[in-house]
Design an enzyme around this catalytic site. Structure first.
Site, PDB file in Angstrom:
ATOM      1  N   ASN A 115      64.617  12.397  91.469  1.00 33.42           N
ATOM      2  CA  ASN A 115      64.099  13.660  92.014  1.00 33.42           C
ATOM      3  C   ASN A 115      64.439  14.820  91.082  1.00 33.42           C
ATOM      4  OD1 ASN A 115      66.479  12.711  93.820  1.00 33.42           O
ATOM      5  ND2 ASN A 115      66.448  14.859  94.382  1.00 33.42           N
ATOM      6  N   ASP A 116      65.070  15.863  91.560  1.00 31.70           N
ATOM      7  CA  ASP A 116      65.143  17.137  90.826  1.00 31.70           C
ATOM      8  C   ASP A 116      65.562  17.034  89.349  1.00 31.70           C
ATOM      9  OD1 ASP A 116      65.161  17.541  93.545  1.00 31.70           O
ATOM     10  OD2 ASP A 116      66.807  18.971  93.554  1.00 31.70           O
ATOM     11  N   PRO A 117      64.879  17.779  88.460  1.00 31.69           N
ATOM     12  CA  PRO A 117      65.405  17.983  87.111  1.00 31.69           C
ATOM     13  C   PRO A 117      66.652  18.866  87.213  1.00 31.69           C
ATOM     14  CG  PRO A 117      63.504  19.407  87.465  1.00 31.69           C
ATOM     15  CD  PRO A 117      63.631  18.528  88.688  1.00 31.69           C
TER      16      PRO A 117
END
Ligand SMILES: *[C@@H]1O[C@H](CO)[C@@H](O)[C@H](O)[C@H]1NC(C)=O
Ligand SMILES: *[C@@H]1O[C@H](CO)[C@@H](O)[C@H](O)[C@H]1NC(C)=O
Ligand SMILES: *[C@@H]1O[C@H](CO)[C@@H](O)[C@H](O)[C@H]1NC(C)=O
Ligand SMILES: *[C@@H]1O[C@H](CO)[C@@H](O)[C@H](O)[C@H]1NC(C)=O
Ligand SMILES: *[C@H]1O[C@@H](CO)[C@H](O)[C@@H](O)[C@@H]1NC(C)=O
Length: 574
Positions: free
Chosen positions: A61-63
Site C-alpha cells: 500500500n502507501d508509498p
C-alpha cells in the site's frame, strides 16, 4: 505452502467476507486475519503490470519516505512480506537511478521494539543539514491500535544504499496528549525548517468527524511540542491520513525544497480522506509566524475539492528531487478485484508512475506529468495525423503492444456549437460519466481512446472527453470508464471522472494514457486532470488487446497528431 492450507484460508475468507458484508464495514483496511500470513503459492502474471512499480509478490500500500540521496532515489512502501492482503506491515525498500528501474533491498523498518511492536505504518523522510536523512514513521504499540511517532536513522550514512536503519531507544518521539485521539494519530510529514530555528511537522488526525493536521515544533528534531492550534482542520471530512504539505513556485515547473517559504510561492495541503479513500488538495497561504495555513478562496476545502487523480489513487506523498529541481508525486493504486482474486494471484497493489507536479499558470490547480525518465522505455512507435473521425467512427492504432503502451494524442474540433447544455446541478463528474458513457452519443464528444479493447469491443476501457456548454463557458468532462472493461465477476468497475479546467479557445484537447495490462493511467489537457483505473480484461489481454481512437459525438473530431509506443519492461525489484 501446501494446497490444503491455502484452500482452508480461501474458505475462511469467503466466510469472513459474508460476516463483514452483514456488519458495519469500516473505511480503513479490512482485516482478513486468516489470510495475512498465507504466502503466495505462485504469482499469476495475467494482469501484472510491465512498467509500474511492484514487488515480486504480495500486498503493497502507501508509498513512504521517497527521497533523493547521494545520486540515488529511494522508495519505501508499506508491504506485507507474508501475503497478498494487508497485514504484517513493514517498510520495504527499493533504490533506483531513474525511478523506473528498481533494485530491491531488505526491508528498512519492521516491528521489533516496544514502540512499534504492533505495526510500522506510514511516514516520511526529512534530510537534515549535513545531508543526514531521518525517517519519521507511525508505530503501533498495543493491540488497541495506539499510535505514536517514531524516528529511524541510517546505521551507516556512507552506504549510498542506506540498507540498514536504526530505531534508537529514545523513541517514541511523539505520543498523543489527552485531547488527541490516540487511535487516529498517524502519518508524519516531511519536516520543514523555520527561520525561527524550529523544525515543524504535521501528523494526521480527527476529532469526532473533523479532520485535523496537528502541527509539532522542535529545535533539535528530538523534543517535539504540539502547537496549540492545528495548522488546519475541516469539519465533516473524517480522518486525515497521510497529510502532505509543501511549497510550489508561482512561476515555472521547478519544484521547491519543503522548507522554502518565499513570496513567490504558494503552499499545497494534501490529505487522504479515509472515509472516501481519495486524495484531496487545496492551494493556499502558509503564515509561518502564526503557523496557520489558509486555503485560497478559489479551492474547495472538502471532499468536493481538487484531487490529484479522480481514479484509483491514495495515500500519496511528494518529495523534492534536488537532482533535477522538481517535485515528484508517488501514489498507491489498489486493486479493483476481490480479496479472493488477490490471494489467488499472489499480489495486490501497485504504485502509479512517479509524476512531476507543479502549479498551473492559472494559479488555481496543480499540473502533473509522468517523469521524463519513463520515455526511456518507449520502443516500437506508430503515428497518425490529420485523421478525421465522424460520429460512430473508431480507428485502430496498430503496430504496437496495446496492452503495454504509452499513447499521446491531440484532438481538434472545428466548432463547439454542438456542445450539449450543461445542467448546473451536475456537481459530481463521476455520476455524470456513469450517465453519459462512451456509447451515449452526444454533440461535442464523447471522443477519445478505447484502451485494453477486445477485437469486437466486448471488453474495453474508454478514456474520453465530452464538452458541454454552460451559461458563460464550456465545461469539459473527462472519463475513464471501467463499466465494460471485463467479463470477470465481482469487480469494482466505476465510471471515474473529473472536470478539466481548460481554455478551449484553440479548440484542442490532448490526452496521454499509460496502458499497462491492469492499469490505465491517463493525463488530460497536459496533466490538468488525471485518472487512474484498474481493470482486469479476460479477452483483451497480451497480444489480444487492441487500441482505438473513437468519436461518438455529432461534431466531427480530427486527430491532429497521435503517437503511440510499445513500452519495454524495466528492471523491477529483482
Ligand atoms: C485495550 O482496550 C481494552 C478495552 O478498552 C482495555 O481493557 C485494555 O487494557 C487495552 N489494552 C491495552 C494494552 O492498552
Ligand atoms: C478515536 O478514533 C477511533 C478510530 O477512528 C474511533 O473509533 C473512536 O471513536 C475515536 N474516539 C473518540 C473519542 O472520538
Ligand atoms: C478571494 O480572495 C481574493 C484575494 O486573495 C479577493 O480579491 C477576492 O475578492 C476573494 N473572492 C471571494 C469570492 O471572496
Ligand atoms: C457509439 O455509440 C453507439 C450507439 O450507442 C454504440 O453502438 C457504439 O458502440 C459507440 N461507439 C463506441 C466506439 O463506443
Ligand atoms: C480500492 O479498492 C476498491 C474496491 O475494493 C475500494 O472501493 C476502494 O475503497 C479501495 N481504495 C483504497 C484507497 O483503499
Amino acid at each position: 505452502m501446501e494446497m490444503r492450507k491455502f484452500l482452508l484460508a480461501l474458505l475462511a475468507l469467503v466466510l469472513y467476507s459474508l460476516i463483514l458484508n452483514n456488519g458495519a464495514v469500516e473505511a480503513s483496511h479490512k482485516k482478513y486475519m486468516n489470510l495475512q500470513s498465507v504466502r503466495a503459492v505462485n504469482v499469476n502474471h495475467l494482469h501484472r503490470t510491465g512498467f509500474h512499480f511492484q514487488p515480486k509478490k504480495h500486498w503493497i500500500n502507501d508509498p513512504n519516505g521517497p527521497m533523493f540521496y547521494k545520486g540515488l532515489y529511494h522508495l519505501f512502501y508499506q508491504y506485507n512480506p507474508k501475503g497478498a492482503v494487508w497485514g504484517n506491515i513493514v517498510w520495504a525498500h527499493s533504490i533506483s537511478t531513474d525511478m523506473i528501474n528498481w533494485k530491491k533491498l531488505e526491508p528498512a523498518i519492521y516491528p521489533s521494539k516496544p514502540f512499534d511492536k504492533f505495526g510500522c505504518w506510514s511516514g516520511s523522510v526529512t534530510i537534515l543539514p549535513g545531508n543526514r536523512p531521518i525517517i519519521l514513521y507511525t508505530g503501533i504499540i498495543d493491540p488497541n491500535n495506539t499510535q505514536v511517532q517514531n524516528y529511524a536513522v541510517p546505521a551507516n550514512p556512507s552506504d549510498p544504499y542506506l540498507r540498514e536503519w536504526i530505531k534508537p531507544d529514545n523513541n517514541p518521539l511523539v505520543v498523543a496528549v489527552v485531547d488527541v485521539n490516540k487511535t487516529a494519530f498517524r502519518d508524519p510529514t516531511t519536516a520543514w525548517w523555520g527561520r525561527d530555528g524550529h523544525w515543524r511537522m504535521l501528523v494526521g488526525g480527527k476529532r469526532k468527524h473533523r479532520g485535523i493536521a496537528y502541527l509539532y515544533r522542535s529545535r533539535d528534531f528530538m523534543k517535539w511540542t504540539k502547537s496549540q492550534h492545528p495548522i488546519h482542520t475541516s469539519a465533516n471530512t473524517g480522518m486525515w491520513e497521510c497529510p502532505d504539505f509543501y511549497p510550489v513556485s508561482l512561476q515555472g515547473e521547478n519544484g521547491l525544497d519543503t522548507s522554502v517559504i518565499e513570496k513567490n510561492s504558494k503552499h499545497v495541503l494534501k490529505v487522504s480522506l479515509d472515509v472516501t479513500r481519495f486524495d484531496y488538495y487545496t492551494l493556499g497561504t502558509y503564515y509561518p509566524d502564526k503557523d496557520r495555513y489558509v486555503p485560497d478562496n478559489t479551492t474547495v476545502d472538502g471532499w468536493s475539492g481538487l484531487r490529484y487523480d479522480y481514479g484509483n489513487f491514495y495515500a500519496s506523498k511528494t518529495f523534492f528531487d534536488s537532482g533535477k529541481n522538481r517535485r515528484i508525486l508517488w501514489g498507491w493504486a489498489n486493486e479493483s478485484d476481490t480479496t479472493a482474486d488477490d490471494v489467488a494471484k499472489g499480489w495486490a497493489g501497485i504504485q502509479t508512475i512517479p509524476r512531476k507536479v507543479w502549479l498551473d499558470t492559472n494559479g488555481k490547480q496543480l499540473v502533473q506529468w509522468p517523469i521524463e525518465e519513463l520515455e526511456t522505455l518507449r520502443g516500437q512507435k506508430v503515428g497518425l495525423s490529420n485523421q478525421k473521425l465522424n460520429m460512430g467512427d473508431h480507428v485502430e492504432i496498430k503496430g504496437i503492444t496495446a496492452a503495454q503502451a504509452d499513447v499521446v494524442v491531440t484532438f481538434s474540433l472545428s466548432s463547439l456549437d454542438k456542445a450539449e447544455p450543461f445542467d448546473p446541478s451536475w456537481h459530481n463528474a463521476q455520476d455524470l460519466c456513469s450517465q453519459k458513457g462512451s456509447t451515449i452519443q452526444g454533440g461535442v464528444g464523447p471522443f477519445g481512446l478505447l484502451t485494453l479493447a477486445s477485437e469486437k469491443l466486448e471488453e474495453y476501457t474508454p478514456v474520453f472527453f465530452r464538452v458541454f456548454k454552460a451559461q458563460d463557458k464550456h465545461v469539459v468532462l473527462m472519463c475513464s470508464d471501467a463499466t465494460s472493461s471485463s467479463f470477470k465477476k465481482g469487480l469494482y468497475k466505476p465510471s471515474f471522472a473529473g472536470f478539466v479546467n481548460v481554455d478551449l479557445s484553440d479548440k484542442k484537447l490532448s490526452l496521454r494514457s499509460l496502458i499497462d495490462h491492469s492499469v490505465v493511467e491517463s493525463y488530460g489537457a497536459g496533466g490538468k486532470t488525471c485518472i487512474t483505473s484498474r481493470v482486469y480484461p479476460t479477452l483483451a489481454v497480451f497480444n489480444k488487446a487492441h487500441l482505438y481512437a473513437f468519436n461518438n459525438g455529432s461534431e466531427p473530431v480530427t486527430i491532429d497528431n497521435l503517437n503511440a509506443w510499445s513500452m519495454n519492461n524495466p528492471v523491477m525489484n529483482k
